[in-house]
Scaffold this active site. Structure first.
Site, PDB file in Angstrom:
ATOM      1  N   GLU A  36       1.836  45.067 -27.981  1.00  0.00           N
ATOM      2  CA  GLU A  36       2.996  44.257 -28.348  1.00  0.00           C
ATOM      3  C   GLU A  36       3.619  44.782 -29.630  1.00  0.00           C
ATOM      4  O   GLU A  36       2.936  44.991 -30.624  1.00  0.00           O
ATOM      5  CB  GLU A  36       2.597  42.793 -28.526  1.00  0.00           C
ATOM      6  CG  GLU A  36       3.715  41.891 -29.017  1.00  0.00           C
ATOM      7  CD  GLU A  36       4.962  41.986 -28.152  1.00  0.00           C
ATOM      8  OE1 GLU A  36       6.054  42.203 -28.725  1.00  0.00           O
ATOM      9  OE2 GLU A  36       4.850  41.861 -26.908  1.00  0.00           O
ATOM     10  N   HIS A 448      10.635   2.156  -9.574  1.00  0.00           N
ATOM     11  CA  HIS A 448      11.890   1.625 -10.111  1.00  0.00           C
ATOM     12  C   HIS A 448      11.648   1.109 -11.530  1.00  0.00           C
ATOM     13  O   HIS A 448      10.644   0.459 -11.794  1.00  0.00           O
ATOM     14  CB  HIS A 448      12.395   0.481  -9.234  1.00  0.00           C
ATOM     15  CG  HIS A 448      13.579  -0.241  -9.815  1.00  0.00           C
ATOM     16  ND1 HIS A 448      14.854   0.271  -9.744  1.00  0.00           N
ATOM     17  CD2 HIS A 448      13.665  -1.434 -10.482  1.00  0.00           C
ATOM     18  CE1 HIS A 448      15.686  -0.572 -10.336  1.00  0.00           C
ATOM     19  NE2 HIS A 448      14.984  -1.616 -10.799  1.00  0.00           N
TER      20      HIS A 448
END
Length: 463
Positions: A36, A448
């Site tokens: 990296e 709900h």
């Protein structure tokens, strides 16, 4: 010259697909090395997905404070402390880097910090940040170098030192007047965020509309959102020349329909697309060929033109999403273990993290028409999803494409523009992947009041 080290897996770049492959194979006892150059874990945790959503959320909180009276609280007119916004983002990034470092240690994969380039087939020489070099030969090599913001050759653009998403996320002050080149996903997310933080924002888009590949009702709805936020959109406008310096004063010479104009601001942000990080890493010495736009040439199994060398993620031309790169990892992991997975025909979800969000998966109406695919359309305004009324977030709609009557009831695609729209995709994706009829969602019992309850209403509207 140091001796050549041999490893089972050598990964260039620590982005999503490469790091997960290294962690997985190392935990199985293989010797894996990941090289990296700068960002441990790749772009997503450092400079892209997660940091940008962190700042976007800060901007949403600022917006809610200004709407305080709507919720029975005193409205706030205090300016945003951009340095504090940046520091919150930095703390998150620091935590993510620490998490990645721990995963490397736990898996046994070695993370090598330095700049790597191919010097021979499957062989990479690394100039170590700590000094010295290492030359490593991999039985298998994975190129996972990602992409970067693209700067075109517009006169004066590079000289103006424009912001990209990287620099924009590190600002410690609020730009007074921000000009954004590009009305795609990145441009729109930053436009709304900085407008809510306190900037005057102008978007310059060369196409007729922002996010021009979306359906007409989508582009219209998003354009109305931007206008309501106080963001100026200059569509069908080309940038001819840039002068000045971003961060001080910048001037854009633009043309639209034969007329010229000048747009001025204090800061310039380029959000006009991505280019793969494949230059200068010696791919020609490794026998790895490139596509015309610079992506690594791969087949449907992510194999490059060089034996034992694979490419994943943005640099391989995969859709530029972290979730797609993660699937690249799964394709490669399984194939290296003897499987036969391919990247063709896979389901790719999209999400634009404006507020409200735009999310979709599968076919859009535009794509269906272009491909000559017949469909039934169901559409539901978000105001009909009762959860939105409790949140005072009723803007938007949901729509779905269903197979024609008599040809089947499978879901071909769904688009949602509304509060937490991205959270509506997973159940629909599962249904699509399993080939379930739309009635499976229509007839389900959803809690709900939730956003997911809207799926029942949507699919009840199918004729």
């Amino acid at each position: 010259m140091p001796p050549i080290e041999e490893v089972d897996l050598l990964v260039l770049g620590s982005g999503e697909a490469g790091k997960y492959l290294a962690w997985t194979l190392a935990s199985q006892g293989q010797r894996c090395v990941v090289i990296e150059r700068r960002f441990i874990g790749g772009s997503c945790p450092n400079i892209a997905c997660l940091p940008s959503k962190n700042v976007i959320h800060s901007a949403k909180v600022a917006s809610l404070f200004r709407r305080g009276a709507e919720f029975g609280l005193p409205a706030s007119t205090q300016p945003v402390d951009m340095a504090a916004v940046r520091d919150r983002k930095r703390r998150m990034v620091d935590g993510l880097i620490e998490m990645h470092e721990q995963k490397f240690v736990a898996s046994g994969a070695e993370l090598v910090m330095g700049s790597g380039k191919f010097v021979a087939p499957r062989t990479i020489e690394v100039e170590l940040h700590a000094g010295g070099t290492r030359t490593i030969l991999g039985k298998r090599v994975v190129i996972s170098t990602g992409s970067r913001a693209r700067l075109d050759e517009t006169p004066g653009l590079r000289e103006s030192q424009p912001l990209t998403h990287i620099e924009a996320l590190e600002l410690d002050h609020v730009p007074t007047q921000l000009i954004i080149l590009g009305g795609g996903y990145i441009g729109l997310e930053f436009a709304q965020a900085f407008r809510r933080i306190g900037s005057e924002v102008t978007i310059i888009e060369r196409n007729a509309t922002v996010i021009h590949r979306e359906d007409d009702d989508v582009t219209t709805a998003v354009t109305e959102l931007l206008q309501d936020e106080g963001i100026e959109v200059l569509a069908n406008t080309s940038v001819e020349r840039v002068s000045g310096t971003s961060g001080a004063e910048v001037s854009i010479e633009a043309s639209s329909n034969g007329a010229t104009s000048t747009v001025t601001g204090t800061h310039l942000l380029v959000a006009g697309g991505r280019t793969p990080n494949t230059d200068g890493i010696g791919l020609e010495l490794a026998g790895v060929e490139l596509e015309p736009h610079g992506h690594v040439r791969v087949d449907e199994r992510l194999q490059t033109t060089a034996e034992g060398v694979y490419a994943v993620g943005d640099c391989a031309g995969s859709p530029h999403f972290t979730h797609v790169a993660f699937d690249d990892f799964r394709v490669l992991r399984d194939n290296l273990a003897g499987g036969n997975r391919v990247t063709t025909g896979r389901q790719v979800p999209f999400c634009l993290f404006t507020d409200p969000e735009l999310a979709r998966v599968g076919l859009t109406e535009r794509e269906a028409r272009e491909q000559g695919i017949a469909y039934r359309l169901a559409k539901l305004p978000m105001v009909a999803v009762l959860r939105t009324r409790t949140l005072s977030e009723t803007r938007g709609f949901i729509k779905a494409l269903i197979e024609p009557e008599g040809q089947g009831d499978r879901i071909l695609g769904i688009t949602a523009f509304g509060s937490d729209a991205g959270e509506l995709l997973p159940p629909v994706q599962v249904a699509m992947s399993a080939g379930l009829p739309y009635t499976a969602l229509r007839d389900a019992i959803f809690t709900h009041p939730t956003m997911g309850e809207g799926l029942g209403g949507l699919f009840s509207a199918v004729h």
